[in-house]
Design a protein around this motif. Structure first.
Motif, PDB file in Angstrom:
ATOM      1  N   LEU A 199     -40.101 -10.821  -3.690  1.00 22.44           N
ATOM      2  CA  LEU A 199     -39.856  -9.542  -3.048  1.00 22.44           C
ATOM      3  C   LEU A 199     -40.655  -8.422  -3.696  1.00 22.44           C
ATOM      4  CD1 LEU A 199     -36.016  -9.575  -2.328  1.00 22.44           C
ATOM      5  CD2 LEU A 199     -37.902 -10.101  -0.788  1.00 22.44           C
ATOM      6  N   SER A 235     -37.965  -9.094   8.507  1.00 23.54           N
ATOM      7  CA  SER A 235     -37.305 -10.035   7.591  1.00 23.54           C
ATOM      8  C   SER A 235     -37.443  -9.565   6.151  1.00 23.54           C
ATOM      9  CB  SER A 235     -37.898 -11.435   7.751  1.00 23.54           C
ATOM     10  OG  SER A 235     -37.651 -11.938   9.045  1.00 23.54           O
ATOM     11  N   TYR A 236     -38.626  -9.089   5.818  1.00 21.64           N
ATOM     12  CA  TYR A 236     -38.875  -8.613   4.449  1.00 21.64           C
ATOM     13  C   TYR A 236     -37.973  -7.416   4.139  1.00 21.64           C
ATOM     14  CZ  TYR A 236     -41.312  -6.824   0.355  1.00 21.64           C
ATOM     15  OH  TYR A 236     -41.611  -6.357  -0.908  1.00 21.64           O
ATOM     16  N   CYS A 238     -35.097  -6.617   5.436  1.00 19.20           N
ATOM     17  CA  CYS A 238     -33.700  -7.064   5.293  1.00 19.20           C
ATOM     18  C   CYS A 238     -33.486  -7.757   3.950  1.00 19.20           C
ATOM     19  CB  CYS A 238     -33.329  -7.997   6.435  1.00 19.20           C
ATOM     20  SG  CYS A 238     -33.185  -7.181   8.054  1.00 19.20           S
ATOM     21  N   GLU A 239     -34.430  -8.592   3.543  1.00 15.44           N
ATOM     22  CA  GLU A 239     -34.299  -9.285   2.259  1.00 15.44           C
ATOM     23  C   GLU A 239     -34.243  -8.297   1.105  1.00 15.44           C
ATOM     24  OE1 GLU A 239     -36.851 -12.777   1.561  1.00 15.44           O
ATOM     25  OE2 GLU A 239     -37.342 -12.666   3.700  1.00 15.44           O
ATOM     26  N   GLU A 242     -30.896  -6.452   1.047  1.00 11.29           N
ATOM     27  CA  GLU A 242     -29.784  -7.318   0.651  1.00 11.29           C
ATOM     28  C   GLU A 242     -29.651  -7.436  -0.863  1.00 11.29           C
ATOM     29  OE1 GLU A 242     -30.818 -10.814   2.777  1.00 11.29           O
ATOM     30  OE2 GLU A 242     -29.735 -10.224   4.613  1.00 11.29           O
ATOM     31  N   GLN A 243     -30.660  -6.948  -1.589  1.00 10.09           N
ATOM     32  CA  GLN A 243     -30.605  -6.966  -3.050  1.00 10.09           C
ATOM     33  C   GLN A 243     -29.736  -5.806  -3.539  1.00 10.09           C
ATOM     34  OE1 GLN A 243     -32.148  -9.477  -4.877  1.00 10.09           O
ATOM     35  NE2 GLN A 243     -32.477 -10.259  -2.802  1.00 10.09           N
ATOM     36  N   TYR A 292     -31.370  -4.942  10.293  1.00 11.09           N
ATOM     37  CA  TYR A 292     -31.961  -3.988   9.349  1.00 11.09           C
ATOM     38  C   TYR A 292     -31.198  -2.667   9.384  1.00 11.09           C
ATOM     39  CZ  TYR A 292     -34.656  -0.127   7.652  1.00 11.09           C
ATOM     40  OH  TYR A 292     -35.010   1.023   7.007  1.00 11.09           O
TER      41      TYR A 292
END
Length: 459
Positions: A199, A235-236, A238-239, A242-243, A292
């Motif tokens: 990430l 997608s990136y 959201c990832e 999520e952190q 998102y």
């Protein structure tokens, strides 16, 4: 040995900084610090102030415990990793707000005042005075562990603090950069190191992306505008969100080959706007956009690279793009509007004007209007609204809204007649503007077949 009676406010905790503090109390305080680190301490938010208890149940203030812990650490050979472990454990147990002031005071006294000379503030709006390295400071007198800790505290203010706390982050990093510029350069390049490597930096055939938690930035450079590229970008995002260690207020810096924007006049033509205007072209990505938006929407948080009249809640452009796609997404729009800061945010007005020009006033769209009214100081009408409302279906839907105004008010105002009257007045203003203050004029100008409906609206 028995403990004395608690001497803190309301008898909720022990004071531990008085010169005559009972040694047995201090022993329990040190045990509480150890218990926090080991995960066996417990917090209690049931009353003010918040306290933490060791495994024996002895209560203390989190800030007092942290101050005691930090005061006993050596300033030469500062145990950075140990200090971070204790601070993280205290934050997770009691919350950032319980320890941030203590950490700020520690950095002020042990870094700023020991290593720097403070000048005069440039103006009354400046938060911090200009600081320059003390002329008699020797490089070997500066402890790298302590500076690493200052960087850790700086990042915490961005990650866990309010959006305006970034000014504190900048000040602390400015101090460190004067002494160890490479330390701050490393943060600018890789962030705090808490994000997974994939990430921190990602490169595919469609895009190059990076995320930096220390500076609250996400950068995406797209090589094309295809569905696959937009899918990877979403997608990136959201990832990253999520952190738990990534800030809730942040900047998205997006560059793509196609300069496409939403059909909403007056929105800032920034990369983040461009990204969602591009993604919404692909119906398969709409659910990903909603994911998102729901991750991003947080009260009192902002896109950091938008300011002034363009200040916007994270998720704004995704919500606007989906909202213009139709009723399926209007629950999301209402949830977004409920999170807007009614004192600072007004960008949603531009979106709402376009939404109602496109879909008119219906039983499905009118709840969006009510949430929109409550999301800002004043929702100004546009001239098209008077025409769009002038039909039996729309007027019936408006009257139905009046029957259920309590559903749109907070619990304490739901049964307050005056609160319902104020909300209804604001709804009428948002449609007819100043003319709504004299309903007779609106009724007189109404089509003959609708006069009875208008009389009911303004009754």
């Amino acid at each position: 040995m028995s403990l004395p009676k608690c001497d803190g406010v309301h008898g909720r905790y022990y004071l531990i900084h008085k010169p005559d503090t009972d040694p047995e109390v201090l022993k329990h305080a040190d045990q509480c610090i150890q218990d926090i680190l080991e995960g066996t301490a417990r917090e209690n938010h049931s009353a003010y102030p918040t306290v933490v208890r060791n495994h024996n149940g002895t209560p203390f203030l989190p800030s007092h415990l942290l101050e005691r812990y930090l005061s006993r650490l050596p300033l030469k050979g500062f145990p950075y990793e140990d200090a971070v472990a204790v601070c993280d454990a205290m934050r997770q147990l009691a919350g950032w707000n319980e320890i941030c002031y203590t950490l700020g005071q520690y950095i002020k006294h042990q870094v700023q005042e020991r290593y720097f000379e403070a000048g005069e503030k440039e103006d009354r709006f400046s938060v911090y005075p200009p600081c320059t390295v003390s002329p008699d400071l020797c490089s070997e007198d500066v402890d790298d562990g302590l500076l690493h800790f200052a960087c850790y505290v700086a990042v915490c203010y961005t990650v866990y603090g309010a959006s305006y706390n970034t000014v504190i982050t900048k000040h602390y990093l400015d101090l460190v950069s004067q002494l160890r510029p490479n330390m701050v350069k490393e943060l600018k390049t890789n962030g705090s190191g808490k994000l997974p490597p994939d990430l921190q930096k990602r490169k595919t055939k469609h895009l190059t992306a990076s995320a930096n938690d220390a500076f609250a930035t996400i950068r995406i450079t797209a090589r094309d505008s295809t569905e696959g590229c937009c899918d990877e970008a979403l997608s990136y995002l959201c990832e990253v969100l999520e952190q738990p260690e990534f800030p809730r207020s942040y900047s998205i810096e997006f560059r793509g080959p196609e300069k496409l924007y939403l059909p909403i006049p007056g929105l800032p033509k920034k990369g983040v706007h461009q990204l969602f205007a591009c993604a919404v072209q692909y119906p398969r990505l709409h659910v990903r956009m909603e994911n998102y938006a729901r991750l991003a929407m947080q009260e009192d948080e902002w896109y950091q690279n938008l300011a002034g009249e363009f200040c916007a809640l994270p998720g704004t452009f995704a919500v606007f793009a989906l909202g213009l796609e139709g009723p399926k997404w209007w629950r999301l729009v209402c949830d977004y509007l409920d999170r807007c800061d009614d004192e600072h945010s007004s960008l949603q007005e531009k979106f709402l004007h376009v939404l109602f020009k496109k879909f008119g006033f219906t039983a499905q769209s009118l709840p969006v209007l009510v949430h929109g009214i409550q999301s800002m100081q004043e929702l100004r009408p546009i001239k098209e609204f008077r025409t769009l409302i002038a039909n039996e279906e729309s007027l019936d839907a408006l009257l139905e809204i009046r029957e259920h105004l309590e559903d749109y008010l907070p619990e304490e105002g739901a049964h307050d007649k005056r609160a319902r009257e104020y909300l209804w007045r604001d709804i009428l203003w948002a449609i007819w503007g100043s003319a709504s203050e004299n309903g007779g004029k609106v009724i007189k100008a109404a089509p003959k077949e609708l006069k009875e409906k208008y009389q009911q609206v303004f009754a």
